[in-house]
Enzyme design. Sequence first.
Site, PDB file in Angstrom:
ATOM      1  N   ARG A  86      15.254  67.307   6.151  1.00  0.00           N
ATOM      2  CA  ARG A  86      14.317  67.027   7.242  1.00  0.00           C
ATOM      3  C   ARG A  86      12.926  66.996   6.637  1.00  0.00           C
ATOM      4  O   ARG A  86      12.466  67.975   6.059  1.00  0.00           O
ATOM      5  CB  ARG A  86      14.426  68.091   8.336  1.00  0.00           C
ATOM      6  CG  ARG A  86      13.501  67.879   9.543  1.00  0.00           C
ATOM      7  CD  ARG A  86      13.825  68.894  10.628  1.00  0.00           C
ATOM      8  NE  ARG A  86      12.995  68.761  11.817  1.00  0.00           N
ATOM      9  CZ  ARG A  86      11.971  69.571  12.115  1.00  0.00           C
ATOM     10  NH1 ARG A  86      11.644  70.567  11.287  1.00  0.00           N
ATOM     11  NH2 ARG A  86      11.276  69.391  13.216  1.00  0.00           N
ATOM     12  N   ASN A 163       7.751  67.479  16.210  1.00  0.00           N
ATOM     13  CA  ASN A 163       8.083  68.879  15.939  1.00  0.00           C
ATOM     14  C   ASN A 163       7.551  69.794  17.041  1.00  0.00           C
ATOM     15  O   ASN A 163       6.391  69.690  17.452  1.00  0.00           O
ATOM     16  CB  ASN A 163       7.469  69.310  14.604  1.00  0.00           C
ATOM     17  CG  ASN A 163       7.844  70.721  14.218  1.00  0.00           C
ATOM     18  OD1 ASN A 163       9.001  71.005  13.903  1.00  0.00           O
ATOM     19  ND2 ASN A 163       6.873  71.635  14.252  1.00  0.00           N
ATOM     20  N   GLU A 164       8.408  70.670  17.546  1.00  0.00           N
ATOM     21  CA  GLU A 164       8.027  71.726  18.492  1.00  0.00           C
ATOM     22  C   GLU A 164       6.950  71.238  19.464  1.00  0.00           C
ATOM     23  O   GLU A 164       5.832  71.760  19.489  1.00  0.00           O
ATOM     24  CB  GLU A 164       7.542  72.952  17.711  1.00  0.00           C
ATOM     25  CG  GLU A 164       8.616  73.497  16.783  1.00  0.00           C
ATOM     26  CD  GLU A 164       8.136  74.631  15.884  1.00  0.00           C
ATOM     27  OE1 GLU A 164       6.978  75.072  16.051  1.00  0.00           O
ATOM     28  OE2 GLU A 164       8.912  75.071  15.008  1.00  0.00           O
ATOM     29  N   HIS A 230      14.953  75.637  17.226  1.00  0.00           N
ATOM     30  CA  HIS A 230      14.432  76.354  16.062  1.00  0.00           C
ATOM     31  C   HIS A 230      14.617  77.845  16.311  1.00  0.00           C
ATOM     32  O   HIS A 230      14.207  78.364  17.354  1.00  0.00           O
ATOM     33  CB  HIS A 230      12.953  76.016  15.843  1.00  0.00           C
ATOM     34  CG  HIS A 230      12.727  74.591  15.464  1.00  0.00           C
ATOM     35  ND1 HIS A 230      11.474  74.060  15.211  1.00  0.00           N
ATOM     36  CD2 HIS A 230      13.607  73.555  15.296  1.00  0.00           C
ATOM     37  CE1 HIS A 230      11.593  72.770  14.898  1.00  0.00           C
ATOM     38  NE2 HIS A 230      12.884  72.450  14.951  1.00  0.00           N
ATOM     39  N   TYR A 232      13.970  81.574  15.260  1.00  0.00           N
ATOM     40  CA  TYR A 232      13.226  82.610  14.550  1.00  0.00           C
ATOM     41  C   TYR A 232      13.379  83.921  15.325  1.00  0.00           C
ATOM     42  O   TYR A 232      14.494  84.322  15.627  1.00  0.00           O
ATOM     43  CB  TYR A 232      11.770  82.172  14.340  1.00  0.00           C
ATOM     44  CG  TYR A 232      11.641  80.985  13.408  1.00  0.00           C
ATOM     45  CD1 TYR A 232      11.753  81.135  12.023  1.00  0.00           C
ATOM     46  CD2 TYR A 232      11.422  79.702  13.898  1.00  0.00           C
ATOM     47  CE1 TYR A 232      11.647  80.051  11.159  1.00  0.00           C
ATOM     48  CE2 TYR A 232      11.309  78.606  13.046  1.00  0.00           C
ATOM     49  CZ  TYR A 232      11.424  78.789  11.674  1.00  0.00           C
ATOM     50  OH  TYR A 232      11.328  77.712  10.827  1.00  0.00           O
ATOM     51  N   GLU A 259      15.496  74.270  12.495  1.00  0.00           N
ATOM     52  CA  GLU A 259      14.767  75.186  11.626  1.00  0.00           C
ATOM     53  C   GLU A 259      15.289  76.592  11.876  1.00  0.00           C
ATOM     54  O   GLU A 259      15.633  76.942  13.006  1.00  0.00           O
ATOM     55  CB  GLU A 259      13.260  75.200  11.924  1.00  0.00           C
ATOM     56  CG  GLU A 259      12.494  73.969  11.554  1.00  0.00           C
ATOM     57  CD  GLU A 259      10.984  74.166  11.778  1.00  0.00           C
ATOM     58  OE1 GLU A 259      10.533  75.342  11.882  1.00  0.00           O
ATOM     59  OE2 GLU A 259      10.269  73.161  11.862  1.00  0.00           O
ATOM     60  N   TRP A 288      14.394  76.330   7.031  1.00  0.00           N
ATOM     61  CA  TRP A 288      12.964  76.146   6.743  1.00  0.00           C
ATOM     62  C   TRP A 288      12.563  77.152   5.666  1.00  0.00           C
ATOM     63  O   TRP A 288      12.730  78.335   5.838  1.00  0.00           O
ATOM     64  CB  TRP A 288      12.129  76.385   8.006  1.00  0.00           C
ATOM     65  CG  TRP A 288      10.672  76.123   7.745  1.00  0.00           C
ATOM     66  CD1 TRP A 288       9.766  76.986   7.172  1.00  0.00           C
ATOM     67  CD2 TRP A 288       9.971  74.902   7.983  1.00  0.00           C
ATOM     68  NE1 TRP A 288       8.534  76.386   7.044  1.00  0.00           N
ATOM     69  CE2 TRP A 288       8.639  75.105   7.542  1.00  0.00           C
ATOM     70  CE3 TRP A 288      10.324  73.664   8.532  1.00  0.00           C
ATOM     71  CZ2 TRP A 288       7.664  74.091   7.636  1.00  0.00           C
ATOM     72  CZ3 TRP A 288       9.362  72.686   8.627  1.00  0.00           C
ATOM     73  CH2 TRP A 288       8.045  72.892   8.192  1.00  0.00           C
TER      74      TRP A 288
END
Length: 377
Positions: A86, A163-164, A230, A232, A259, A288
């Site tokens: 990516r 992205n995001e 994503h 986290y 990610e 990531w």
Amino acid sequence: MNKPRSTWLTAAGAALAGLAGLLLPVLGPAGEAEAAATGIHVAQGRVYEANGNEFVMRGVNHAHTWYPEQTGAIADIAATGANTVRVVLSSGDRWTKTSASEVSSLIAQCRTSKLICVLEVHDTTGYGEDGAAASLDKAVDYWIGVKSALQGQEDYVVVNIGNEPFGNSGYTAWTNATKNAIGRLRGAGIGHALMVDAPNWGQDWSHTMRDNAASVFVADPHRNTIFSIHMYGVYDTAAEVQSYLGHFVNSGLPLVVGEFGDQHSDGNPDENAIMATAQSLKIGYLGWSWSGNGSGVEYLDMVNGFDADSLTTWGNRLIHGANGIAATSKPATVYGGTGGGDGGGGTGGTAPNGYPYCAAGSASDPDGDGWGWENST
């Protein structure tokens, strides 16, 4: 992930529901039939190559737009066994614009390295909360402007629109903004598989993407949109990971973990659960990131200083650990490999342990290691 940010702004989401059954769906969302698509495409909630082989992404993010001089990074990522990269691009709204010729060069590098290329515009990160962020409309303008570099690359390229694209403010606009972006791209003749990131800095703690994904999917006239979460600090328990990923599988909607990392300033993501659950559900994941992280999140580098021979703890975990890239990645068959595309088992080839994979349709190989039952053998 956003390079300049030193912390992630997240909010406590509502309690996540327990993990539902993880049986694969046989119908798309709401029984909708997917439209015919060329190149990489979605069918019945799964991602396929143009030749009909299922494809499960196993790969790495590369921050090209901040480090354009690192021209060997894509080949180095391929050498890990990854099947996907990516690549961070810029629309010119926050960083130096990635030109059409540069996009062509990046695609060529991916093809030379036999990687599927997910291209993403990073300038949209945190829109609505970060005043410097660009809208999805701006990202669409960019994609239309580099259309010449994308044409004919449908077998190799996925367009990750932005992205995001929303932070923790104004994120309720994500659904309509995403539908509008998809519609504009299709209207401009961009027929690639599209990828859409979740709001809330990609983590969807509000479940805005989760709860509206079906309507977004059917808003694409090609029925060729892949959703990206994503993971986290919001995903710091196995139950949260399993609930979120399982929801998409049970709903017949295509999802990748676009990610994730092994630690973060907003909490400690459960990377073991992310990788194990993605493997068991045949969901793609993209760690990531290769190298170049700053602002206090340097621990997310997989290699030190873009040196492929200097793996970090995170890089070693992602590449060589349980359910990692080396053990589960299957090459894209568009490049002539036997592939298999199921993230580690089921359609031919040889497993990392040396045993042949069970053949599709006749096998029971729940852990994907190639050692299971085929025709009662």
